[in-house]
Design a protein around this motif. Structure first.
Motif, PDB file in Angstrom:
ATOM      1  N   PHE A 172       0.847  -1.180   0.000  1.00 58.97           N
ATOM      2  CA  PHE A 172       0.000   0.000   0.000  1.00 58.97           C
ATOM      3  C   PHE A 172       0.890   1.241   0.000  1.00 58.97           C
ATOM      4  O   PHE A 172       1.896   1.294   0.723  1.00 58.97           O
ATOM      5  N   HIS A 173       0.519   2.206  -0.772  1.00 57.97           N
ATOM      6  CA  HIS A 173       1.283   3.448  -0.863  1.00 57.97           C
ATOM      7  C   HIS A 173       0.553   4.533  -0.069  1.00 57.97           C
ATOM      8  O   HIS A 173      -0.544   4.964  -0.437  1.00 57.97           O
ATOM      9  N   ILE A 174       1.172   4.936   1.043  1.00 58.83           N
ATOM     10  CA  ILE A 174       0.574   5.928   1.930  1.00 58.83           C
ATOM     11  C   ILE A 174       1.426   7.190   1.883  1.00 58.83           C
ATOM     12  O   ILE A 174       2.660   7.128   1.864  1.00 58.83           O
ATOM     13  N   SER A 175       0.783   8.345   1.888  1.00 61.04           N
ATOM     14  CA  SER A 175       1.480   9.616   1.793  1.00 61.04           C
ATOM     15  C   SER A 175       2.360   9.840   3.019  1.00 61.04           C
ATOM     16  O   SER A 175       2.022   9.455   4.144  1.00 61.04           O
ATOM     17  N   LEU A 176       3.509  10.488   2.781  1.00 60.82           N
ATOM     18  CA  LEU A 176       4.394  10.827   3.895  1.00 60.82           C
ATOM     19  C   LEU A 176       3.739  11.814   4.852  1.00 60.82           C
ATOM     20  O   LEU A 176       4.098  11.866   6.039  1.00 60.82           O
TER      21      LEU A 176
ATOM     22  N   ILE B  22       4.432  10.137   8.701  1.00 59.26           N
ATOM     23  CA  ILE B  22       5.296  10.786   9.693  1.00 59.26           C
ATOM     24  C   ILE B  22       4.503  11.284  10.901  1.00 59.26           C
ATOM     25  O   ILE B  22       4.888  11.017  12.051  1.00 59.26           O
ATOM     26  N   PRO B  23       3.384  11.997  10.717  1.00 61.89           N
ATOM     27  CA  PRO B  23       2.616  12.398  11.912  1.00 61.89           C
ATOM     28  C   PRO B  23       2.105  11.199  12.721  1.00 61.89           C
ATOM     29  O   PRO B  23       2.076  11.249  13.953  1.00 61.89           O
ATOM     30  N   VAL B  24       1.718  10.113  12.031  1.00 60.84           N
ATOM     31  CA  VAL B  24       1.231   8.932  12.743  1.00 60.84           C
ATOM     32  C   VAL B  24       2.341   8.307  13.575  1.00 60.84           C
ATOM     33  O   VAL B  24       2.129   7.872  14.724  1.00 60.84           O
ATOM     34  N   ILE B  25       3.586   8.262  13.024  1.00 61.85           N
ATOM     35  CA  ILE B  25       4.709   7.687  13.763  1.00 61.85           C
ATOM     36  C   ILE B  25       4.959   8.458  15.060  1.00 61.85           C
ATOM     37  O   ILE B  25       5.060   7.869  16.154  1.00 61.85           O
TER      38      ILE B  25
ATOM     39  N   CYS C 168      14.678   7.760  15.275  1.00 63.17           N
ATOM     40  CA  CYS C 168      13.614   7.924  14.268  1.00 63.17           C
ATOM     41  C   CYS C 168      13.805   9.198  13.461  1.00 63.17           C
ATOM     42  O   CYS C 168      13.638   9.221  12.239  1.00 63.17           O
ATOM     43  N   GLY C 169      14.170  10.277  14.159  1.00 59.82           N
ATOM     44  CA  GLY C 169      14.402  11.541  13.452  1.00 59.82           C
ATOM     45  C   GLY C 169      15.549  11.442  12.470  1.00 59.82           C
ATOM     46  O   GLY C 169      15.466  11.943  11.344  1.00 59.82           O
ATOM     47  N   ILE C 170      16.654  10.776  12.903  1.00 57.64           N
ATOM     48  CA  ILE C 170      17.805  10.621  12.009  1.00 57.64           C
ATOM     49  C   ILE C 170      17.443   9.778  10.789  1.00 57.64           C
ATOM     50  O   ILE C 170      17.840  10.093   9.653  1.00 57.64           O
TER      51      ILE C 170
ATOM     52  N   LYS D 246      17.604  10.958   6.946  1.00 60.01           N
ATOM     53  CA  LYS D 246      18.394  10.218   5.959  1.00 60.01           C
ATOM     54  C   LYS D 246      17.548   9.809   4.767  1.00 60.01           C
ATOM     55  O   LYS D 246      17.995   9.873   3.622  1.00 60.01           O
ATOM     56  N   LEU D 247      16.325   9.402   5.040  1.00 57.55           N
ATOM     57  CA  LEU D 247      15.460   8.919   3.959  1.00 57.55           C
ATOM     58  C   LEU D 247      14.893  10.052   3.111  1.00 57.55           C
ATOM     59  O   LEU D 247      14.648   9.867   1.914  1.00 57.55           O
ATOM     60  N   LEU D 248      14.690  11.218   3.705  1.00 60.09           N
ATOM     61  CA  LEU D 248      14.043  12.316   2.982  1.00 60.09           C
ATOM     62  C   LEU D 248      15.020  13.389   2.527  1.00 60.09           C
ATOM     63  O   LEU D 248      14.948  13.853   1.381  1.00 60.09           O
ATOM     64  N   ILE D 249      15.911  13.813   3.415  1.00 59.12           N
ATOM     65  CA  ILE D 249      16.780  14.942   3.100  1.00 59.12           C
ATOM     66  C   ILE D 249      17.969  14.528   2.247  1.00 59.12           C
ATOM     67  O   ILE D 249      18.380  15.272   1.348  1.00 59.12           O
TER      68      ILE D 249
END
Length: 446
Positions: free
Chosen positions: A6-10, A14-17, A61-63, A67-70
């Motif tokens: 399933f493809h869920i929007s970021l 991120i807010p759910v995490i 989690c923040g790192i 890493k995954l986005l920036i």
């Protein structure tokens, strides 16, 4: 094997995490505190250890998110700068530039989007030369209205290329495989305009030996371009309005109407609203034509397109010619009341007089006079500052000094004594400055 991912929007993930982390921390803290209090124990240290564990988990989690986005964004920016397609703009050169990574990323994205819009303009509209912001705005309007069936009214000064815009609308429309028929309402006498538009039957008037279809019928299924519609007589305007509303026309001398399926594009260099107020243009026809309006900017409002237009016109000439920087400066500072058409005629005239290099002396006198009046104000604002985003203040002052000297030499016809008087300096000082800037005096002598 079937893909069950399933493809869920970021924006959701991120807010759910982080919300889940907050809820988990509250539940664990509450249960831990209740457990220890129920046994008459101090819950401080378990809660502290749990808080430290939670901080470490949140930090990891923040790192990972960074890493995954920036990181992909950073790699894109570094690769883009390595290709040399964007400028390195410092905060001192751009007050709005941010010193952090996000500010730099935003600036790079803006430059890339600007570059892509120019490339798109060249690909979608190869016949129209223009990469300025105002022209890209016109291209955007064309892309939006072309697939529709709406009537379009193109306004602008004479020589701005209204017919090119009309042809582009037709080429990007659903009628692109059908005829595009253009008629200049100002070039045809009033007595003949009606028969040119609607056609005539055999014997309708003296000399009508055969029937002739009009522009409406020739454009059936395609696009009819009514150029300079502001010069159309009021009587003919009424018949055109009826043809637009009923999709039917009557040939001169005909008994039955003929059905036509035409998309209408009109153009004018006049102010139709003022003409309506003065009773020179029908109000109902104006409202019928002004469904979607496109205003073409004059050439003086898009001076950054002049080098591109100049290059195109010179390439189209049989003999090879190239423009000197001083001559280009004159072209850039002219107001061009005749717009693109006047620019093309000026270059053709200069190419006839020039050998290989077009000098300011080869240009029409009206351009040289106008250029000398505007060089000190317009050229500084529009060319010096934005021609090289990385130039420092010393370089800009040097370029501006050179332009002032060139202007004085042009006005004095290459006579250094007169040029020095205009500049308010000694002749020897002018000679040293001419040598420093490597200015060729011969270019300014008649």
């Amino acid at each position: 094997m079937k893909d069950i991912r399933f493809h869920i929007s970021l924006y959701v993930i991120i807010p759910v995490i982080f919300a889940g982390i907050a809820i988990l921390s509250i539940i664990v803290t509450y249960n831990t505190t209740t457990y220890y209090l129920s046994r008459a124990l101090n819950p401080m240290w378990p809660v502290v250890w749990w808080g430290m564990l939670l901080i470490a988990f949140t930090l990891i989690c923040g790192i990972l998110i960074v890493k995954l986005l920036i990181d992909p964004v950073k790699r894109f920016v570094i690769k883009t700068k390595g290709l040399g397609i964007v400028k390195n703009v410092s905060p001192q050169q751009n007050a709005s530039a941010a010193t952090d990574d996000m500010g730099k990323f935003t600036m790079v994205f803006e430059q890339v989007s600007e570059l892509l819009s120019k490339v798109e303009a060249r690909q979608l509209f190869p016949d129209i030369i223009g990469q300025s912001k105002v022209m890209r705005g016109v291209f955007n309007q064309i892309v939006k209205v072309a697939p529709k069936e709406s009537t379009v009214l193109i306004t602008g000064e004479t020589g701005t290329g209204k017919e090119l815009i009309a042809r582009s609308i037709h080429q990007h429309s659903k009628r692109q495989d059908r005829p595009f028929v253009a008629i200049n309402c100002a070039a045809i006498p009033e007595a003949l305009l009606e028969s040119e538009l609607f056609g005539y039957e055999k014997g309708a008037f003296t000399g009508a030996n055969t029937k002739k279809p009009g522009k409406f019928e020739l454009a059936d299924g395609g696009t009819l371009f009514l150029d300079e519609i502001g010069d159309m007589p009021l009587e003919t305007q009424a018949k055109v309005l009826r043809a637009i509303e009923e999709s039917a026309i009557e040939r001169v001398g005909a008994i039955k109407p003929t059905t036509v399926n035409v998309r209408f594009i009109a153009a004018t260099n006049r102010n139709l609203e003022e003409m309506v107020d003065r009773g020179l243009f029908r109000q109902d026809l104006f409202y019928r034509l002004n469904v979607f309006s496109i205003l073409l900017p004059p050439l003086r409002h898009r001076r950054e397109d002049i080098p591109l237009l100049t290059e195109k016109f010179l390439n189209e000439m049989d003999k090879e010619r190239h423009l000197s920087s001083e001559a280009l400066q004159v072209l850039m500072t002219n107001d061009w009341p005749g717009n693109v058409r006047e620019l093309k005629n000026a270059l053709e005239s200069a190419a006839v007089l020039a050998d290989e290099k077009i000098l300011p002396s080869n240009l029409p006198m009206s351009l040289k006079r106008n250029g000398s009046q505007h060089v000190s104000s317009i050229h500084l604002n529009e060319t010096t500052i934005d021609s090289n985003g990385n130039a420092d203040l010393d370089q800009r002052i040097k370029d501006y000094e050179r332009r002032i000297i060139v202007d004085a030499l042009r006005r004095s016809g290459g006579v250094q004594v007169k040029a020095a008087t205009l500049l308010g300096i000694k002749e020897r000082s002018l000679w040293h400055r001419i040598k420093k800037h490597q200015i060729d005096i011969a270019e300014f002598k008649p």
